[in-house]
Design an enzyme around this catalytic site. Structure first.
Site, PDB file in Angstrom:
ATOM      1  N   LYS A  71       0.828  -1.213   0.000  1.00  0.00           N
ATOM      2  CA  LYS A  71       0.000   0.000   0.000  1.00  0.00           C
ATOM      3  C   LYS A  71       0.859   1.259   0.000  1.00  0.00           C
ATOM      4  O   LYS A  71       0.605   2.196  -0.763  1.00  0.00           O
ATOM      5  CB  LYS A  71      -0.948  -0.009   1.201  1.00  0.00           C
ATOM      6  N   THR A  72       1.880   1.302   0.843  1.00  0.00           N
ATOM      7  CA  THR A  72       2.761   2.472   0.879  1.00  0.00           C
ATOM      8  C   THR A  72       3.515   2.622  -0.433  1.00  0.00           C
ATOM      9  O   THR A  72       3.661   3.739  -0.964  1.00  0.00           O
ATOM     10  CB  THR A  72       3.754   2.354   2.051  1.00  0.00           C
ATOM     11  N   ASP A 116      -1.284   6.707   6.286  1.00  0.00           N
ATOM     12  CA  ASP A 116      -1.290   5.281   6.595  1.00  0.00           C
ATOM     13  C   ASP A 116      -2.174   5.030   7.822  1.00  0.00           C
ATOM     14  O   ASP A 116      -2.313   5.897   8.689  1.00  0.00           O
ATOM     15  CB  ASP A 116       0.137   4.811   6.876  1.00  0.00           C
ATOM     16  N   THR A 165      -5.750  -1.267   7.121  1.00  0.00           N
ATOM     17  CA  THR A 165      -5.841  -2.719   7.252  1.00  0.00           C
ATOM     18  C   THR A 165      -7.227  -3.131   7.747  1.00  0.00           C
ATOM     19  O   THR A 165      -7.522  -4.317   7.803  1.00  0.00           O
ATOM     20  CB  THR A 165      -4.775  -3.236   8.241  1.00  0.00           C
ATOM     21  N   ARG A 224       6.452  -8.097   1.878  1.00  0.00           N
ATOM     22  CA  ARG A 224       7.299  -7.548   2.947  1.00  0.00           C
ATOM     23  C   ARG A 224       8.015  -8.668   3.692  1.00  0.00           C
ATOM     24  O   ARG A 224       9.200  -8.557   4.006  1.00  0.00           O
ATOM     25  CB  ARG A 224       6.456  -6.720   3.921  1.00  0.00           C
TER      26      ARG A 224
END
Length: 351
Positions: A71-72, A116, A165, A224
């Protein structure tokens, strides 16, 4: 394809600068480089192309999904492909309407604002954001009580990219103001192998296909985690293989097994805490049901960590089930722990 760190990468640089350079290089800079999420990439590309043709900021974007799926990185790509500056913030950092007002009033025209964990913003800030997203304006309250007055403040047009999330925790008025909403899905092993291959080039570590596949299998469908495990393999090869400073060397399948076994990551990606939770449900509570708080106390961890970090993966692979009475272990969990299952153990298809 991103370029690897050069052979002449200066080992005398401070380690934090080296890690920052590596971290930046690991993130893809464009949608074309971004691996996986094919549908979301196509939708984002259309949205950005339309905004570019019309010479306007892109519509506000909401990205939802589990942690670690990109997402980032996608927010950074939106700014890069829009040729706009990027401002980074987070929901927990915006606890008052004044915090948001200061942030929004400092934006330059066309800037991309990334928030975020946007669902963790204060409610007063969320309500201010409604007007800012829709009309590029906020109202500043001056004074208190009967003498308080509202002063309107015009904002520069901007694009908000929110990441969450837990999209269900966003109030409907906020969610409805996003022009595009995307949900990111877990990655297939083949997609993770692409991510690992790209990252290995950046880190300067050689990985045969069988080694890439092994890391992918243990990465829980999350890029990640795949990159984190690859770093640990690189460290193992540097220490045990004599690779030069700034380089990763050549890893074998046995190196991958040795490195990940050292860090307690098993063949399907379960770590120490995952196995502790599973072991508690199976052995201590005889398969359950067991309440979340009781389970958290048993393994010595916060209940929020169990619920948000451990459970989603165990439920997704069919090892745990959630029932109104508590958590239960399935027959597959017994098989993984090599514990004889009781006659009433549930199978995945029963859930």
């Amino acid at each position: 394809m991103s370029e690897p760190l050069p052979e002449s990468f200066d080992p005398a640089l401070p380690q934090d600068e080296v890690e920052l350079a590596v971290e930046g290089a690991l993130r893809p800079a464009s949608l074309a480089e971004f691996v996986g999420q094919h549908k979301v990439r196509g939708q984002l590309q259309l949205l950005l192309d339309a905004a570019r043709i019309q010479q306007r900021p892109a519509d506000h974007i909401l990205l939802s999904g589990p942690p670690g799926l990109g997402k980032t990185t996608l927010a950074m790509i939106v700014a890069h492909e829009s040729e706009r500056p990027l401002r980074l913030s987070s929901g927990p950092a915006i606890q008052h309407a004044g915090d948001l007002a200061a942030l929004l009033s400092s934006l330059v025209p066309g800037e991309v604002l990334f928030i975020d964990e946007i669902h963790r913003m204060a409610r007063s800030a969320e309500e201010m954001l409604y007007l800012a997203m829709e009309d590029f304006r906020i109202d500043i309250m001056v004074g208190k009580g009967a003498g308080a007055t509202s002063i309107p403040l015009d904002l520069a047009p901007f694009t908000l990219v929110g990441a969450t999330t837990r999209s269900g925790m966003l109030p409907n008025p906020l969610r409805d103001r996003f022009g595009f909403t995307a949900h990111l899905e877990y990655y297939d092993p083949s997609e993770l192998e692409e991510v690992i291959a790209r990252s290995a080039v950046v880190l300067g570590i050689g990985l045969p296909p069988v080694a890439r596949a092994e890391i992918a299998r243990r990465s829980r469908g999350t890029p990640r985690i795949a990159n984190r495990l690859l770093r640990r393999v690189r460290d193992y090869v540097i220490v045990h293989g004599g690779a030069g400073p700034g380089r990763g060397g050549q890893a074998t399948e046995s190196d991958v097994h040795a490195a990940l076994d050292l860090y307690d990551v098993d063949a399907i990606g379960l770590d120490r805490l995952d196995r502790a939770v599973l072991d508690a449900v199976v052995r201590r509570f005889r398969g359950g049901p067991v309440g979340l708080n009781t389970l958290a106390v048993t393994v010595g961890e916060e209940s929020e960590t169990i619920e948000s970090v451990v459970e989603p993966y165990l439920v997704r692979i069919g090892f745990l089930g959630r029932t109104p009475r508590g958590r239960i272990a399935t027959a597959e969990a017994y098989a993984h722990l090599r514990v004889p299952e009781p006659g009433g153990a549930l199978r995945i298809d029963d859930l």
